[in-house]
Design a protein around this motif. Structure first.
Motif, PDB file in Angstrom:
ATOM      1  N   LEU A 133       0.820  -1.210   0.000  1.00  0.00           N
ATOM      2  CA  LEU A 133       0.000   0.000   0.000  1.00  0.00           C
ATOM      3  C   LEU A 133       0.857   1.265   0.000  1.00  0.00           C
ATOM      4  CD1 LEU A 133      -2.736  -1.281   2.423  1.00  0.00           C
ATOM      5  CD2 LEU A 133      -3.194  -0.344   0.146  1.00  0.00           C
ATOM      6  N   LEU A 134       2.002   1.224   0.674  1.00  0.00           N
ATOM      7  CA  LEU A 134       2.908   2.376   0.649  1.00  0.00           C
ATOM      8  C   LEU A 134       3.329   2.690  -0.784  1.00  0.00           C
ATOM      9  CD1 LEU A 134       5.201   1.583   3.714  1.00  0.00           C
ATOM     10  CD2 LEU A 134       3.585   3.487   3.531  1.00  0.00           C
ATOM     11  N   ASN A 135       3.548   1.640  -1.590  1.00  0.00           N
ATOM     12  CA  ASN A 135       3.924   1.842  -2.989  1.00  0.00           C
ATOM     13  C   ASN A 135       2.747   2.336  -3.820  1.00  0.00           C
ATOM     14  OD1 ASN A 135       6.587   1.014  -2.580  1.00  0.00           O
ATOM     15  ND2 ASN A 135       6.107  -1.137  -2.926  1.00  0.00           N
ATOM     16  N   ILE A 136       1.573   1.733  -3.615  1.00  0.00           N
ATOM     17  CA  ILE A 136       0.385   2.129  -4.373  1.00  0.00           C
ATOM     18  C   ILE A 136       0.015   3.581  -4.105  1.00  0.00           C
ATOM     19  CG2 ILE A 136      -2.134   1.801  -4.499  1.00  0.00           C
ATOM     20  CD1 ILE A 136      -1.639  -1.180  -4.164  1.00  0.00           C
ATOM     21  N   LEU A 137       0.052   3.965  -2.829  1.00  0.00           N
ATOM     22  CA  LEU A 137      -0.394   5.291  -2.425  1.00  0.00           C
ATOM     23  C   LEU A 137       0.743   6.310  -2.396  1.00  0.00           C
ATOM     24  CD1 LEU A 137      -2.797   3.985   0.319  1.00  0.00           C
ATOM     25  CD2 LEU A 137      -3.495   5.259  -1.711  1.00  0.00           C
ATOM     26  N   ASP A 138       1.938   5.859  -2.756  1.00  0.00           N
ATOM     27  CA  ASP A 138       3.083   6.757  -2.920  1.00  0.00           C
ATOM     28  C   ASP A 138       3.354   7.554  -1.633  1.00  0.00           C
ATOM     29  OD1 ASP A 138       5.163   7.674  -4.490  1.00  0.00           O
ATOM     30  OD2 ASP A 138       4.033   9.361  -5.302  1.00  0.00           O
ATOM     31  N   ASP A 182      -4.822  12.614  -5.806  1.00  0.00           N
ATOM     32  CA  ASP A 182      -4.639  12.976  -7.206  1.00  0.00           C
ATOM     33  C   ASP A 182      -5.096  11.815  -8.087  1.00  0.00           C
ATOM     34  OD1 ASP A 182      -2.417  11.164  -7.939  1.00  0.00           O
ATOM     35  OD2 ASP A 182      -1.159  12.430  -6.672  1.00  0.00           O
ATOM     36  N   VAL A 183      -5.272  12.079  -9.359  1.00  0.00           N
ATOM     37  CA  VAL A 183      -5.931  11.122 -10.243  1.00  0.00           C
ATOM     38  C   VAL A 183      -5.139   9.821 -10.382  1.00  0.00           C
ATOM     39  CG1 VAL A 183      -4.897  12.081 -12.355  1.00  0.00           C
ATOM     40  CG2 VAL A 183      -7.090  10.873 -12.488  1.00  0.00           C
ATOM     41  N   LEU A 184      -3.807   9.895 -10.353  1.00  0.00           N
ATOM     42  CA  LEU A 184      -2.999   8.683 -10.498  1.00  0.00           C
ATOM     43  C   LEU A 184      -3.103   7.801  -9.258  1.00  0.00           C
ATOM     44  CD1 LEU A 184      -0.963   6.909 -11.955  1.00  0.00           C
ATOM     45  CD2 LEU A 184       0.865   8.359 -11.024  1.00  0.00           C
ATOM     46  N   THR A 241     -15.899  -7.259   0.368  1.00  0.00           N
ATOM     47  CA  THR A 241     -17.056  -6.455  -0.041  1.00  0.00           C
ATOM     48  C   THR A 241     -16.758  -4.988   0.220  1.00  0.00           C
ATOM     49  OG1 THR A 241     -18.528  -8.267   0.582  1.00  0.00           O
ATOM     50  CG2 THR A 241     -19.538  -6.107   0.265  1.00  0.00           C
ATOM     51  N   ILE A 242     -17.157  -4.127  -0.715  1.00  0.00           N
ATOM     52  CA  ILE A 242     -16.884  -2.693  -0.594  1.00  0.00           C
ATOM     53  C   ILE A 242     -18.171  -1.919  -0.838  1.00  0.00           C
ATOM     54  CG2 ILE A 242     -15.572  -0.744  -1.546  1.00  0.00           C
ATOM     55  CD1 ILE A 242     -13.506  -2.870  -2.524  1.00  0.00           C
ATOM     56  N   VAL A 243     -18.459  -0.955   0.037  1.00  0.00           N
ATOM     57  CA  VAL A 243     -19.567  -0.015  -0.167  1.00  0.00           C
ATOM     58  C   VAL A 243     -18.938   1.376  -0.189  1.00  0.00           C
ATOM     59  CG1 VAL A 243     -21.791   0.823   0.636  1.00  0.00           C
ATOM     60  CG2 VAL A 243     -21.128  -1.553   1.080  1.00  0.00           C
ATOM     61  N   TYR A 244     -19.141   2.075  -1.287  1.00  0.00           N
ATOM     62  CA  TYR A 244     -18.378   3.296  -1.573  1.00  0.00           C
ATOM     63  C   TYR A 244     -19.324   4.435  -1.914  1.00  0.00           C
ATOM     64  CZ  TYR A 244     -14.834   6.058  -4.247  1.00  0.00           C
ATOM     65  OH  TYR A 244     -13.993   7.022  -4.743  1.00  0.00           O
ATOM     66  N   ALA A 245     -19.259   5.510  -1.123  1.00  0.00           N
ATOM     67  CA  ALA A 245     -20.023   6.720  -1.408  1.00  0.00           C
ATOM     68  C   ALA A 245     -19.056   7.775  -1.921  1.00  0.00           C
ATOM     69  CB  ALA A 245     -20.726   7.221  -0.158  1.00  0.00           C
ATOM     70  N   THR A 246     -19.347   8.337  -3.082  1.00  0.00           N
ATOM     71  CA  THR A 246     -18.456   9.342  -3.667  1.00  0.00           C
ATOM     72  C   THR A 246     -19.257  10.280  -4.557  1.00  0.00           C
ATOM     73  OG1 THR A 246     -16.444   9.682  -4.975  1.00  0.00           O
ATOM     74  CG2 THR A 246     -17.905   7.907  -5.683  1.00  0.00           C
ATOM     75  N   HIS A 247     -18.665  11.449  -4.810  1.00  0.00           N
ATOM     76  CA  HIS A 247     -19.229  12.386  -5.789  1.00  0.00           C
ATOM     77  C   HIS A 247     -18.304  12.518  -6.999  1.00  0.00           C
ATOM     78  CE1 HIS A 247     -22.541  13.616  -3.280  1.00  0.00           C
ATOM     79  NE2 HIS A 247     -21.728  13.865  -2.282  1.00  0.00           N
ATOM     80  N   ILE A 248     -17.259  11.700  -7.053  1.00  0.00           N
ATOM     81  CA  ILE A 248     -16.327  11.737  -8.185  1.00  0.00           C
ATOM     82  C   ILE A 248     -16.519  10.456  -8.982  1.00  0.00           C
ATOM     83  CG2 ILE A 248     -13.914  11.911  -8.886  1.00  0.00           C
ATOM     84  CD1 ILE A 248     -13.334  13.178  -6.161  1.00  0.00           C
ATOM     85  N   PHE A 249     -17.074  10.577 -10.177  1.00  0.00           N
ATOM     86  CA  PHE A 249     -17.454   9.398 -10.958  1.00  0.00           C
ATOM     87  C   PHE A 249     -16.537   9.128 -12.146  1.00  0.00           C
ATOM     88  CE2 PHE A 249     -21.255  11.014  -8.873  1.00  0.00           C
ATOM     89  CZ  PHE A 249     -21.640   9.892  -8.160  1.00  0.00           C
ATOM     90  N   ASP A 250     -15.606  10.030 -12.409  1.00  0.00           N
ATOM     91  CA  ASP A 250     -14.658   9.798 -13.499  1.00  0.00           C
ATOM     92  C   ASP A 250     -13.812   8.565 -13.185  1.00  0.00           C
ATOM     93  OD1 ASP A 250     -15.560  12.039 -14.787  1.00  0.00           O
ATOM     94  OD2 ASP A 250     -14.053  13.358 -13.909  1.00  0.00           O
ATOM     95  N   GLY A 251     -13.631   7.719 -14.181  1.00  0.00           N
ATOM     96  CA  GLY A 251     -12.778   6.552 -14.025  1.00  0.00           C
ATOM     97  C   GLY A 251     -13.390   5.411 -13.241  1.00  0.00           C
ATOM     98  N   LEU A 252     -14.702   5.442 -13.007  1.00  0.00           N
ATOM     99  CA  LEU A 252     -15.352   4.410 -12.189  1.00  0.00           C
ATOM    100  C   LEU A 252     -16.134   3.381 -13.003  1.00  0.00           C
ATOM    101  CD1 LEU A 252     -16.801   6.171  -8.999  1.00  0.00           C
ATOM    102  CD2 LEU A 252     -14.764   4.762  -9.218  1.00  0.00           C
ATOM    103  N   ASN A 253     -16.167   3.521 -14.303  1.00  0.00           N
ATOM    104  CA  ASN A 253     -17.028   2.646 -15.107  1.00  0.00           C
ATOM    105  C   ASN A 253     -16.734   1.158 -14.902  1.00  0.00           C
ATOM    106  OD1 ASN A 253     -18.656   4.564 -16.238  1.00  0.00           O
ATOM    107  ND2 ASN A 253     -17.491   4.730 -18.137  1.00  0.00           N
ATOM    108  N   LEU A 303      -5.313   3.054  -6.414  1.00  0.00           N
ATOM    109  CA  LEU A 303      -6.071   2.566  -5.256  1.00  0.00           C
ATOM    110  C   LEU A 303      -7.296   1.772  -5.703  1.00  0.00           C
ATOM    111  CD1 LEU A 303      -6.749   2.472  -2.222  1.00  0.00           C
ATOM    112  CD2 LEU A 303      -7.968   4.645  -2.542  1.00  0.00           C
ATOM    113  N   LEU A 304      -8.016   2.274  -6.699  1.00  0.00           N
ATOM    114  CA  LEU A 304      -9.210   1.577  -7.178  1.00  0.00           C
ATOM    115  C   LEU A 304      -8.850   0.204  -7.757  1.00  0.00           C
ATOM    116  CD1 LEU A 304     -11.209   4.499  -8.856  1.00  0.00           C
ATOM    117  CD2 LEU A 304     -11.625   3.441  -6.627  1.00  0.00           C
ATOM    118  N   LEU A 305      -7.721   0.119  -8.444  1.00  0.00           N
ATOM    119  CA  LEU A 305      -7.267  -1.183  -8.962  1.00  0.00           C
ATOM    120  C   LEU A 305      -6.982  -2.147  -7.818  1.00  0.00           C
ATOM    121  CD1 LEU A 305      -4.840  -0.145 -11.873  1.00  0.00           C
ATOM    122  CD2 LEU A 305      -7.164  -1.054 -12.073  1.00  0.00           C
TER     123      LEU A 305
END
Length: 299
Positions: free
Chosen positions: A129-134, A175-177, A196-208, A182-184
């Motif tokens: 996670l340290l590598n993923i989240l930089d 940031d977007v990267l 199982t994940i339940v996710y509330a967000t207002h940012i929908f770009d890149g979530l398809n 993280l999503l991957l």
């Protein structure tokens, strides 16, 4: 707990209604419920996206799932356990309030901070996670940005092998990267470990390609119950075989929600509470003495 299967129910909710205590000691029955008659279930490996405007009830729902509020009506079970009475140790809730806590803004080095919350017991996952989240282990918590502090929170919360993850807007500072990486990681956790994940967000770009289910909340209730994603275009009233993007669907749902609220206000079914107040017909004093008298708090 026995070895999990992907057919196991991770979240089970029935007839859930919750009302926040109204101000001024008014009776609970006088307040509008924040969550109304919610019922659904999710199996292991599901990723549910909660879509809804501010005040739709998403955060309250996640708080109830996390056992942070005593249930008033209905039932929430996580892996068969009553979440308030028998809190499961494989549940993680990550919300925005953590990074605002004064305790995490002290002059402490990130490596020491993570070790203090058990990082040494989860070294392999922590390092991944340290590598993923930089994240830089030499950062000082008081001297980093909100986005960097958020990354530390995510490492802390995700380094154990959780089975249910509740996310409330915690990617807003990334940031977007970093968000993409993280999503991957989260999608991999769901597909390989059955988390199982339940996710509330207002940012929908890149979530398809992220959720397995989506839902639509309005005024504390589900307009669309958790439904497998991608949706059937015909269910959206779209005359096309092309599936709309999550962003376009969310934009339409939220636009419809606002239009419905405005219509209800105009027709008297709801008190107008948003937007310019001059639309309410409240007279604004034109002479200075009367105007400033309204804001004299010295008495």
């Amino acid at each position: 707990m026995s070895t999990p299967t992907f057919n196991e129910v991770s979240v089970s909710v029935s007839n859930l209604t919750y009302t926040h205590a109204p101000p001024g000691g008014r009776p609970l029955a006088s307040a509008v419920p924040a969550v109304r008659d919610v019922s659904f279930s999710l199996k292991r490996g599901s990723i549910l996206l909660l879509v809804g405007g501010n005040g739709a009830g998403k955060s309250t729902l996640l708080y109830l799932f996390a056992g942070k509020r005593m249930l008033q009506q209905g039932e929430v079970k996580i892996f068969g356990k009553d979440v308030f009475k028998d809190y499961p140790d494989n549940l993680v809730y990550l919300g925005t309030e953590w990074a605002m806590n004064a305790g995490v803004k002290r002059d402490i080095v990130v490596s020491d901070f993570l070790n203090s919350v058990g990082g040494h017991r989860h070294q392999k996952r922590r390092d991944h996670l340290l590598n993923i989240l930089d994240v830089d282990l030499d950062w000082h918590m008081h001297a980093i940005s909100d986005g960097e502090r958020r990354r530390v929170q995510l490492v802390m919360g995700l380094m154990g092998e959780w089975d249910l993850l509740l996310l409330d807007e915690v990617t807003v500072d990334l940031d977007v990267l970093v968000r993409h990486e993280l999503l991957l990681f989260l999608k991999d956790e769901a597909s390989k470990r059955g988390a199982t994940i339940v996710y509330a967000t207002h940012i929908f770009d890149g979530l398809n390609d992220f959720p397995t289910h989506i839902s639509h909340m309005r005024d504390g209730a589900f307009v669309l119950d958790p439904t497998p994603w991608p949706l059937d275009p015909s269910s959206l009233g779209v005359n096309s075989t092309k599936i709309p993007t999550l962003h376009s669907i969310a934009l339409k749902w939220l636009s419809d929600d606002r239009a419905l609220r405005i219509k209800d206000e105009k027709e008297g079914r709801r008190k107008k509470s948003r937007g310019a107040r001059d639309a309410l017909g409240i007279p604004i004093p034109t002479d200075g003495a009367t105007f400033f008298k309204n804001y004299d708090y010295s008495h």
